[in-house]
Motif scaffolding. Structure first.
Motif, PDB file in Angstrom:
ATOM      1  N   ALA A 132      11.357   2.170 -11.407  1.00 25.95           N
ATOM      2  CA  ALA A 132      12.759   1.428 -11.445  1.00 25.95           C
ATOM      3  C   ALA A 132      12.375   0.274 -10.188  1.00 25.95           C
ATOM      4  CB  ALA A 132      13.806   2.240 -10.817  1.00 25.95           C
ATOM      5  N   GLY A 133      11.728   0.500  -9.165  1.00 26.50           N
ATOM      6  CA  GLY A 133      11.743  -0.655  -8.401  1.00 26.50           C
ATOM      7  C   GLY A 133      10.688  -1.869  -8.933  1.00 26.50           C
ATOM      8  N   LEU A 134       9.821  -1.203  -9.523  1.00 26.22           N
ATOM      9  CA  LEU A 134       9.002  -2.241 -10.218  1.00 26.22           C
ATOM     10  C   LEU A 134       9.351  -3.022 -11.284  1.00 26.22           C
ATOM     11  CD1 LEU A 134       5.973  -3.646 -10.693  1.00 26.22           C
ATOM     12  CD2 LEU A 134       5.451  -1.595 -11.967  1.00 26.22           C
ATOM     13  N   ALA A 135      10.466  -2.543 -11.947  1.00 27.06           N
ATOM     14  CA  ALA A 135      11.230  -2.764 -13.334  1.00 27.06           C
ATOM     15  C   ALA A 135      12.214  -4.071 -12.485  1.00 27.06           C
ATOM     16  CB  ALA A 135      11.984  -2.006 -13.928  1.00 27.06           C
ATOM     17  N   ARG A 136      13.037  -3.949 -11.449  1.00 29.09           N
ATOM     18  CA  ARG A 136      13.784  -4.807 -10.883  1.00 29.09           C
ATOM     19  C   ARG A 136      12.893  -5.972 -10.205  1.00 29.09           C
ATOM     20  NH1 ARG A 136      16.528   0.105  -9.459  1.00 29.09           N
ATOM     21  NH2 ARG A 136      15.343   0.150  -7.397  1.00 29.09           N
ATOM     22  N   ALA A 137      11.628  -5.712  -9.717  1.00 32.88           N
ATOM     23  CA  ALA A 137      10.822  -6.645  -9.085  1.00 32.88           C
ATOM     24  C   ALA A 137      10.399  -7.822 -10.218  1.00 32.88           C
ATOM     25  CB  ALA A 137       9.739  -6.045  -8.232  1.00 32.88           C
ATOM     26  N   MET A 138      10.147  -6.978 -11.256  1.00 35.04           N
ATOM     27  CA  MET A 138       9.520  -7.874 -12.339  1.00 35.04           C
ATOM     28  C   MET A 138      10.652  -8.913 -12.983  1.00 35.04           C
ATOM     29  SD  MET A 138       6.711  -5.847 -14.573  1.00 35.04           S
ATOM     30  CE  MET A 138       7.697  -4.151 -14.941  1.00 35.04           C
ATOM     31  N   LEU A 139      11.760  -8.334 -13.145  1.00 32.57           N
ATOM     32  CA  LEU A 139      12.783  -8.893 -13.609  1.00 32.57           C
ATOM     33  C   LEU A 139      13.274 -10.136 -12.514  1.00 32.57           C
ATOM     34  CD1 LEU A 139      15.484  -9.542 -15.410  1.00 32.57           C
ATOM     35  CD2 LEU A 139      16.619  -7.809 -13.961  1.00 32.57           C
ATOM     36  N   ARG A 140      13.039  -9.990 -11.505  1.00 35.50           N
ATOM     37  CA  ARG A 140      13.186 -11.073 -10.434  1.00 35.50           C
ATOM     38  C   ARG A 140      12.235 -12.263 -10.519  1.00 35.50           C
ATOM     39  NH1 ARG A 140      15.419  -6.924  -6.867  1.00 35.50           N
ATOM     40  NH2 ARG A 140      17.369  -7.646  -6.056  1.00 35.50           N
ATOM     41  N   ASP A 141      11.086 -11.940 -10.970  1.00 29.72           N
ATOM     42  CA  ASP A 141       9.969 -12.794 -11.181  1.00 29.72           C
ATOM     43  C   ASP A 141      10.273 -13.541 -12.634  1.00 29.72           C
ATOM     44  OD1 ASP A 141       7.838 -12.501  -9.100  1.00 29.72           O
ATOM     45  OD2 ASP A 141       7.290 -10.675 -10.046  1.00 29.72           O
TER      46      ASP A 141
END
Length: 223
Positions: free
Chosen positions: A28-37
């Motif tokens: 979940a944290g990775l998904a949110r970080a990638m969305l920010r990118d």
């Protein structure tokens, strides 16, 4: 006018293929970080006039607010193609002179320049496909007009997008862009991403979470 549509799966359910190596909270944290990118790249692209994240709920509303991006809410999460169709339908009052670019939320190496290349110099009816690294998937889809073809995301989507476009008599182009092509779906993708040591929000999240520590083993299984 060019609108960017970014469908986002609920982060609590995201990246199931990474379950053998990442715990649910890590995925979940990775998904949110990638969305920010992705949002960072798209908001800096000169060719994009408006941006919408297509989501079932307001789970990512805070992230969208950080980037000044609006959310188009689905009534239910019925898959990627349904999300794209819902996004295009919401834009229907403007479709006569509106183009759309559909981008996934898991391409952290995307740059604003690549977004501009995907939509560059489009005159008249046109579909432009940006394939994934293996050439099979579609990591970017430019549609002029926005309703030019129904999206065909899924297995072998690059070929299926090309086929549907040709059947519709619309010119079709393929553009290969390395950052756009690099999605993170599998442990092998994660291993390759680690090797790049990228200065991205996703890379920072993985380093801060110690997921990329020297003791990290891609074969581990999370509870």
């Amino acid at each position: 006018m060019v609108t960017a549509l970014i469908p986002v799966k609920n982060t609590s359910q995201a990246k199931q293929r990474l379950a053998p190596v990442l715990a649910a909270a890590e995925r979940a944290g990775l998904a949110r970080a990638m969305l920010r990118d992705v949002l960072g790249a798209v908001t800096h692209a000169r060719s994009i006039d408006q941006i919408f994240v297509v989501a079932e709920n307001d789970e990512v509303a805070g992230i969208c607010a950080e980037y000044g991006v609006s959310i188009l809410q689905e009534t239910a999460n019925r898959g990627y193609n349904h999300a794209v169709a819902a996004g295009v339908k919401a834009l229907s009052p403007f479709q006569g002179d509106l183009s759309a670019v559909i981008l996934p939320s898991d391409i952290p190496l995307l740059t604003a320049w690549e977004v501009d290349q995907l939509v560059a110099e489009a005159q008249g009816r046109l579909v432009r496909i940006a394939p994934s690294r293996d050439g099979m998937g579609t990591n970017g889809l430019f549609l002029s007009p926005a309703h030019a073809i129904p999206s065909q995301f899924g297995l072998n989507s690059a070929r299926r997008h090309q086929h549907v476009t040709e059947q519709s008599g619309i010119p079709c182009e393929c553009v290969v862009l390395p950052g756009l092509a690099f999605d993170i779906d599998t442990p092998n993708d994660l291993r390759d991403f680690r090797a790049l040591r990228s200065d991205t929000i996703a890379g920072g999240f993985l380093r801060q979470s110690h997921i990329f520590s020297s003791s990290f083993e891609f074969e581990r299984v999370q509870p």
